[in-house]
Design a protein around this motif. Sequence first.
Motif, PDB file in Angstrom:
ATOM      1  N   UNK A 191       5.809   9.051  -9.416  1.00  0.00           N
ATOM      2  CA  UNK A 191       6.249   9.105 -10.814  1.00  0.00           C
ATOM      3  C   UNK A 191       6.566   7.719 -11.353  1.00  0.00           C
ATOM      4  N   UNK A 192       6.808   6.762 -10.451  1.00  0.00           N
ATOM      5  CA  UNK A 192       7.062   5.392 -10.893  1.00  0.00           C
ATOM      6  C   UNK A 192       5.772   4.577 -10.914  1.00  0.00           C
ATOM      7  N   UNK A 193       4.643   5.244 -10.721  1.00  0.00           N
ATOM      8  CA  UNK A 193       3.367   4.559 -10.850  1.00  0.00           C
ATOM      9  C   UNK A 193       2.778   4.054  -9.550  1.00  0.00           C
ATOM     10  N   UNK A 194       3.358   4.447  -8.413  1.00  0.00           N
ATOM     11  CA  UNK A 194       2.823   3.971  -7.140  1.00  0.00           C
ATOM     12  C   UNK A 194       1.657   4.858  -6.722  1.00  0.00           C
ATOM     13  N   UNK A 195       0.534   4.223  -6.428  1.00  0.00           N
ATOM     14  CA  UNK A 195      -0.605   4.958  -5.896  1.00  0.00           C
ATOM     15  C   UNK A 195      -0.340   5.175  -4.407  1.00  0.00           C
ATOM     16  N   UNK A 196       0.248   6.319  -4.060  1.00  0.00           N
ATOM     17  CA  UNK A 196       0.760   6.457  -2.693  1.00  0.00           C
ATOM     18  C   UNK A 196      -0.363   6.463  -1.666  1.00  0.00           C
ATOM     19  N   UNK A 197      -1.508   7.008  -2.010  1.00  0.00           N
ATOM     20  CA  UNK A 197      -2.604   7.005  -1.038  1.00  0.00           C
ATOM     21  C   UNK A 197      -3.014   5.595  -0.675  1.00  0.00           C
ATOM     22  N   UNK A 198      -3.116   4.759  -1.698  1.00  0.00           N
ATOM     23  CA  UNK A 198      -3.528   3.383  -1.443  1.00  0.00           C
ATOM     24  C   UNK A 198      -2.518   2.695  -0.524  1.00  0.00           C
ATOM     25  N   UNK A 199      -1.249   2.907  -0.783  1.00  0.00           N
ATOM     26  CA  UNK A 199      -0.238   2.254   0.046  1.00  0.00           C
ATOM     27  C   UNK A 199      -0.235   2.794   1.467  1.00  0.00           C
ATOM     28  N   UNK A 200      -0.405   4.106   1.601  1.00  0.00           N
ATOM     29  CA  UNK A 200      -0.391   4.677   2.949  1.00  0.00           C
ATOM     30  C   UNK A 200      -1.577   4.154   3.758  1.00  0.00           C
ATOM     31  N   UNK A 201      -2.747   4.109   3.141  1.00  0.00           N
ATOM     32  CA  UNK A 201      -3.918   3.618   3.879  1.00  0.00           C
ATOM     33  C   UNK A 201      -3.756   2.137   4.194  1.00  0.00           C
ATOM     34  N   UNK A 202      -3.214   1.381   3.233  1.00  0.00           N
ATOM     35  CA  UNK A 202      -3.090  -0.053   3.477  1.00  0.00           C
ATOM     36  C   UNK A 202      -2.188  -0.316   4.673  1.00  0.00           C
ATOM     37  N   UNK A 203      -1.164   0.518   4.865  1.00  0.00           N
ATOM     38  CA  UNK A 203      -0.287   0.323   6.021  1.00  0.00           C
ATOM     39  C   UNK A 203      -1.058   0.568   7.311  1.00  0.00           C
TER      40      UNK A 203
END
Lengths: 321, 261, 289
Positions: free
Chosen positions: A202-214
């Motif tokens: 809801x704050x604009x974080x693309x969670x998939x992108x962040x999870x994969x990047x980790x």
Amino acid sequence: MKSIMSRRRGLAAFLLLLIGYHFTPYFVTNLYHLHILNLAGIYTLVVLGLNILSGYTGQVSMGQAGFFAIGTYVSALLMMNWSIPFWSASAMATVMAGLFGAVIGIPAMKLSGPYLVLATVGFGEIVRLVLLNWTPVTKGAAGLVGIPLPTVLGFVVTTEKHFFYLILASLLVGVFIALRIADSKIGRTYRAVCEDELAAEAMGVNINRYKISAFIISAMFAGFAGSLFGSFSGVTSPDNFTFDESVGFLCMSVIGGNRSIVGAVIGAFGLTAVSEALRVIQGFRLVIYGSILVFTVIFMPKGIIGLFRWICGNFSVKEID
Amino acid sequence: MDDRNVILEVRDISKRFGGLRALDTVSVAIRRNSVHGIIGPNGAGKTTLFNLITGMLLPDSGQFEIEGKPIKKVRPHQLVSIGVSRTFQNIRLFKGMSVLENVMIGQHVHTPTAVFSIMINGRKSRSAENAAREEALAALGFVGMARNVDQNVDSLSYGNQRLVEFARALAAKPRILLLDEPAAGMNPTEKQHLLRLINSLQQKDYTVVLIEHDMKVVMNVCSTVSVLDHGKKLAEGRPEDIRRHPEVIRAYLGKSDRGHA
Amino acid sequence: MQFFLNGLPIGAIYSLVALGYSLIYAASGVLNWSQGDMVMLGAYVGFTVFFFLKLGFISALFLAIVVVALLGALVQYMILRPLREREAPPINVVIATLGVAIICRNLALGIWGPDPQILPSPVSSRPLSLAGVSVTPQDILVLSVGITLMLILHSFLKNTREGKALRAVAQDRYAAQLVGIDPERSDAVAFAASAGIGAAAGILIAPIFFVTFNMGASIGLKGFVAAVIGGLGTIPGAIAGGFFLGVVESLAGGLISSGYRDAITFSLLIVVLWLKPSGLFLRKNRQKV
């Protein structure tokens, strides 16, 4: 702002300690001990990445040995079959591991808890089994023999002591990068994703992108560590990359302090040291090792670094104020 | 109503959960720079409406328009860039993180993620970090939480947690701010403070949509109120008219006429 | 057809191990990584009873179940309860059960030594030919004892007080507490039952495979895979998942490649997880927003 200041001071002390560590070969003259320290250094690189993945984004991986194996085999095979110099081979191995990180990160972004753990276990086992069975390339169970030594600025790294400095330098760079990631917008966003995916989104974080990047970051750390490991050992076989190895990495990360870069370093060196020290006992050595794991997670839930912070919080803050 | 003045248009939205009609062809037009209240008994579909607007749920039919442009199949994280941010009914702060860090996440889409610069601690990353910190501090200052920046959010009172969530939503620099029961769990002083904040937001050119149970809050800040009941829109209008609306009174108090609102 | 049949006995073993995972996961939400080592301990206890106490196969089976079940309850009370009281994060619980696995494995190594042991089959292992396919009496024994144990577990959960309490805790831990059920006790029941059926699985495969101190790792992992493929936390899912995995493995090993058998299994697992995380045999539960 005070907390940032004291944190900076803690980090500075830690980095000084790491630099002080560089004099170690002058008093650790036993080559075996130096060898263990070198191994611990390589493991630390894997654990740094895993700590970002499992500690910061909360994606528990029990398959890091798979990325570690990819790093080792890719760089070793490049050097052996195509005579590619160490650093290029190492870079390619790191990138290759990162690609695999992306591949496993895609199904992983839909999973959590036991399902994610199992997917990573499965990945680690698949890598090991392919290495074991793809005999024409990987030489199967016998493994690779005669992996070339690394060259740094035209200077061939041969002795334990040489490797010590190569690994130390890599470790310093690794710790610096991991600290930067953890301490920046990326690390903050990772923690937010871990705490509450919906709110982060809801704050604009693309969670998939962040999870994969980790996943990619942790895989690259493991891949690079793997390339060092291959050249350091000279030989390698699928036995170096079992499920137990992945479990070991995870234990180091959690015992040191999940979600703490400094904790990852402490955990990797600490558990390696404990495991070596217990060799004196023989027989029931690993029983004690297992008991230490159980004891630590019950009584030190935030790991060694958590205990450390608790002590600092109770005794030193008053002085500073 | 003048169409150019509508910033968010909800058009014939329906949503079912199994056999339950959570929302049944609901249309609401939210005017620019207004404070629009959504009220209704529990289970009326208010939060569902928010979840649909923010893309967390997909509607079965109907559509949304923001400034005349339909938004279709927008993933929740893309809404912040379009200009919508929200708070949650059951406070969803990032636990274990400081007040400042929480609000800085609100800045997420407005600061670049310079990966290489971050790794070498370059100037670009540092200036982005400073900008995010300044914006977050400004938002915290606005809600009156500037003194608690380094505190862990877990240690804050309920009312203060709501304020931090409010600041986090503001740090996303929305044009439309969706507040889901912002006053729930607040004491009267905190509610007064919140009312002043919402009023001053209106002067700053924000559009606020709020779900609220507390009629005092609704009557004090809202310029328009829509009433939902069992997934349908019952009434819409100025707060003082809504208060006397017979259907609304019935929805809230049941069929008996012992009215004490 | 032959490969299909070959998969059934090992499938029954996987089902038993998977039941252990699911039972504990349903009751307490814990992923018990020491489940495979309960299988190993069961095999060793059975082996000891058989050779040193010179008791029969049936007594070996019973004693192994009882001893290992007690151990399971002990793990819950000594390790998992303190973790829960301290509200430890899930990853700590994972590490704790891994620690238990390491302890069990190396205790076994210390007690029974590194050499593989073998427990003779109580029935003949000469294959019988029936309508063109061959089965061994041992396979039939594994299947029948396995299925009997599943039925016993089922009726235990359905009809006994402890079993009903366990199901209530699995449904809603908090609500169960409100009606006077001690969830820690139910967890202990779940751990004991899981360890017990694990031990039985250990005795049943002991005549087929060698008994070694580290046999728990791979069988535990397979059981976990079976539980997840079937739908973690459900009893029918665990049983179906176990047989499914046994048959798929047998087919993959027989028809494609024995070396890549496990790699195929794990690839299948990842695909299942990706496409249908709630398991193959369950309707999907939507997560509440």
